[in-house]
Design a protein around this motif. Structure first.
Motif, short mmCIF file in Angstrom:
data_model
loop_
_atom_site.label_atom_id
_atom_site.label_comp_id
_atom_site.label_asym_id
_atom_site.label_seq_id
_atom_site.Cartn_x
_atom_site.Cartn_y
_atom_site.Cartn_z
N ASN A 76 0.83 -1.21 0.00
CA ASN A 76 0.00 0.00 0.00
C ASN A 76 0.86 1.26 0.00
O ASN A 76 0.50 2.28 -0.61
CB ASN A 76 -0.93 0.00 1.21
N SER A 77 2.02 1.19 0.65
CA SER A 77 2.93 2.35 0.66
C SER A 77 3.45 2.62 -0.74
O SER A 77 3.70 3.78 -1.11
CB SER A 77 4.11 2.10 1.62
N GLY A 104 -1.13 6.99 10.05
CA GLY A 104 -2.46 7.60 10.01
C GLY A 104 -3.51 6.76 9.34
O GLY A 104 -4.68 7.16 9.26
N GLY A 105 -3.15 5.60 8.85
CA GLY A 105 -4.13 4.73 8.22
C GLY A 105 -4.30 3.44 9.02
O GLY A 105 -3.43 3.04 9.78
N ARG A 106 -5.45 2.82 8.82
CA ARG A 106 -5.74 1.57 9.54
C ARG A 106 -5.81 0.44 8.53
O ARG A 106 -6.45 0.55 7.46
CB ARG A 106 -7.03 1.69 10.32
N TYR A 107 -5.20 -0.65 8.92
CA TYR A 107 -5.15 -1.83 8.07
C TYR A 107 -5.75 -3.01 8.87
O TYR A 107 -5.56 -3.10 10.10
CB TYR A 107 -3.73 -2.18 7.66
N ASP A 148 -2.54 0.18 12.97
CA ASP A 148 -2.53 1.57 12.51
C ASP A 148 -1.11 1.92 12.05
O ASP A 148 -0.13 1.67 12.78
CB ASP A 148 -2.95 2.51 13.64
N ARG A 202 -13.59 -1.09 13.16
CA ARG A 202 -13.15 0.29 13.20
C ARG A 202 -12.91 0.79 14.62
O ARG A 202 -12.05 1.65 14.86
CB ARG A 202 -14.17 1.18 12.50
N ILE A 258 -8.53 -1.78 4.05
CA ILE A 258 -7.71 -0.59 4.25
C ILE A 258 -8.62 0.62 4.41
O ILE A 258 -9.57 0.79 3.62
CB ILE A 258 -6.74 -0.35 3.08
N GLY A 259 -8.33 1.41 5.44
CA GLY A 259 -9.02 2.68 5.64
C GLY A 259 -10.51 2.55 5.74
O GLY A 259 -11.04 1.80 6.57
N ASP A 260 -11.22 3.29 4.84
CA ASP A 260 -12.69 3.28 4.91
C ASP A 260 -13.30 1.95 4.52
O ASP A 260 -14.49 1.71 4.77
CB ASP A 260 -13.24 4.39 3.98
N GLN A 316 1.73 1.96 -3.29
CA GLN A 316 0.52 2.08 -4.09
C GLN A 316 0.41 0.92 -5.09
O GLN A 316 0.01 1.09 -6.25
CB GLN A 316 0.47 3.43 -4.82
#
Length: 416
Positions: free
Chosen positions: A57-58, A107-110, A104, A82, A73-75, A60
């Motif tokens: 993910n880093s 700043g992102g959650r996996y 985390d 969550r 990932i994220g949303d 992309q």
């Protein structure tokens, strides 16, 4: 034998206990192995997958997870994940047992989720198999234990039955075996043969005693009767002749009773007899032993005391105790108390040492350690007679000194 203490049961219990310990050990080992697989292998797998996911993910780059693994990932993370704390979580996701690793990063959650339904089913099968195996092991252990115990105890039971049935020593089961049963059987055979030889010698001896004693006693009895007839004009001497005749007759009865007691006690059927008259007879019989002594005797009796038994045997028991009291008391008094169910013979004699009192009813034990008078058989005969009658005898040492013998017996009503 009490069933809970039987050898067969103890062997079966030992097998069951061993099976229980071993099965429990293997169950614990298996349970630990499953938990280690779950906590170490599967958790480590999730850790590696989430590391790869974050790296992709880093950069992309798209990451395709292994089969059975879902990544979020994220949303895109499900609502259930969550609000949870980062780390390994076990939860129901879409109605299925799942294990999730939440992290985390920048700043992102996996989240990496692994479907545990198949593993939980496998875990259930493993634990169910362990439970079934545990119970089956116990049942098999009991069955094998009982079968083994039966095969071990059967020769012992057969040997015990043969000994109880007075089987010939050479015919005892297992006597030719070369194991422990054979050793035990040969020991039984040797001991049984010795006892049979001893009993045979004793029977011959009692037969000889019976023959040798009855003849002179019969002569004494006839001579006393003839002497009594010839002393019609001498009442005083006639009384002495009558006493000789009575003693000879009673001695004949007692010899017969003792010989029968030695050879066949089961044939000594008793009757209801007056204990009062028997005690008085024994007191009068042995009262001449007090001539020349400063000793007084008293007889305290309750009215109408009856007991079940052969009168000659009761006379033997009471007479021996009265004779001992009269013979060994040099001054003071001898008291005989007769109550319903109890005869107490107490004297003010020298008493008995503690070492003698403990062995008083054994054969060849004298009342005094240094005594050479008598054979030491009187009290052992009393003990044997009371056991046959179903009576109890005990010795007590009064605080004021002397000796006290207590005969206890079941009282009966006259005519019963």
């Amino acid at each position: 034998m009490r069933p809970e203490r039987s050898l067969k049961r103890r062997i079966a219990q030992s097998f069951a206990l061993l099976a229980f310990i071993l099965s429990l050990f293997f169950c614990l080992v298996s349970y630990t192995a499953v938990e280690v697989i779950e906590s170490e292998v599967m958790d480590d797998r999730l850790e590696k997958i989430i590391e790869v996911l974050i790296a992709h993910n880093s950069r992309q780059e798209q990451y395709v997870p292994p089969p059975g693994i879902s990544i979020f990932i994220g949303d895109g993370i499900p609502q259930e994940l969550r609000s949870v704390q980062p780390g390994i979580q076990e939860l129901l996701l879409h109605g299925r047992e799942s294990q999730a690793l939440v992290r985390d990063h920048n700043g992102g959650r996996y989240a990496v989720v692994q479907d545990m339904t198949q593993f939980e089913h496998l875990e259930f099968v493993i634990f169910s198999s362990l439970g079934i195996g545990f119970i089956t092991s116990l049942l098999l252990a009991l069955i094998v234990g009982l079968a083994t115990a039966r095969s071990i105890v059967a020769p012992l039971t057969a040997l015990a039955d043969a000994v109880a049935a007075s089987t010939r020593p050479s015919a005892l089961p297992g006597v030719d075996a070369d194991d422990e049963i054979g050793i035990l059987a040969r020991a039984f055979a040797h001991r049984t043969e010795e006892l049979q030889q001893f009993l045979s010698r004793e029977r011959l001896f009692t037969s000889d005693v019976s023959h040798e004693l009855r003849t002179p006693l019969t002569i004494m009895l006839g001579a006393a009767e003839l002497l009594k007839l010839r002393l019609n004009n001498s009442p005083g001497q006639q009384e002495i002749a009558e006493r000789i005749r009575r003693v000879a007759a009673e001695t004949t009865e007692r010899v017969s009773a003792l010989l029968l007691l030695s050879r066949a006690p089961e044939k000594l059927a008793g009757t209801v007899v007056s204990v009062n008259s028997l005690v008085r007879i024994e007191l009068e019989r042995y009262s001449p032993l007090l001539v020349g002594k400063s000793v007084e005797w008293r007889f305290e009796e309750a009215d109408g005391v009856w007991a079940q038994g052969r009168p000659e045997l009761i006379g033997i028991a009471v007479g021996n105790l009265v004779r001992n009291a009269f013979q060994h008391t040099e001054c003071g008094d001898v008291t005989v108390r007769l109550r319903h169910g109890c005869i107490v013979i107490e004297d003010t004699g020298p008493g008995l040492p503690e070492s003698i009192a403990q062995r008083l009813f054994e054969r060849f034990v004298h009342g005094r350690e240094t005594s050479t008078e008598g054979t030491g058989l009187g009290l052992s005969i009393v003990k044997r007679v009371t056991e046959h009658l179903g009576w109890d005898i005990r010795f007590e040492q009064p605080e004021q000194g002397g000796s006290r013998f207590v005969l206890e017996f079941p009282p009966v009503a006259p005519g019963h």
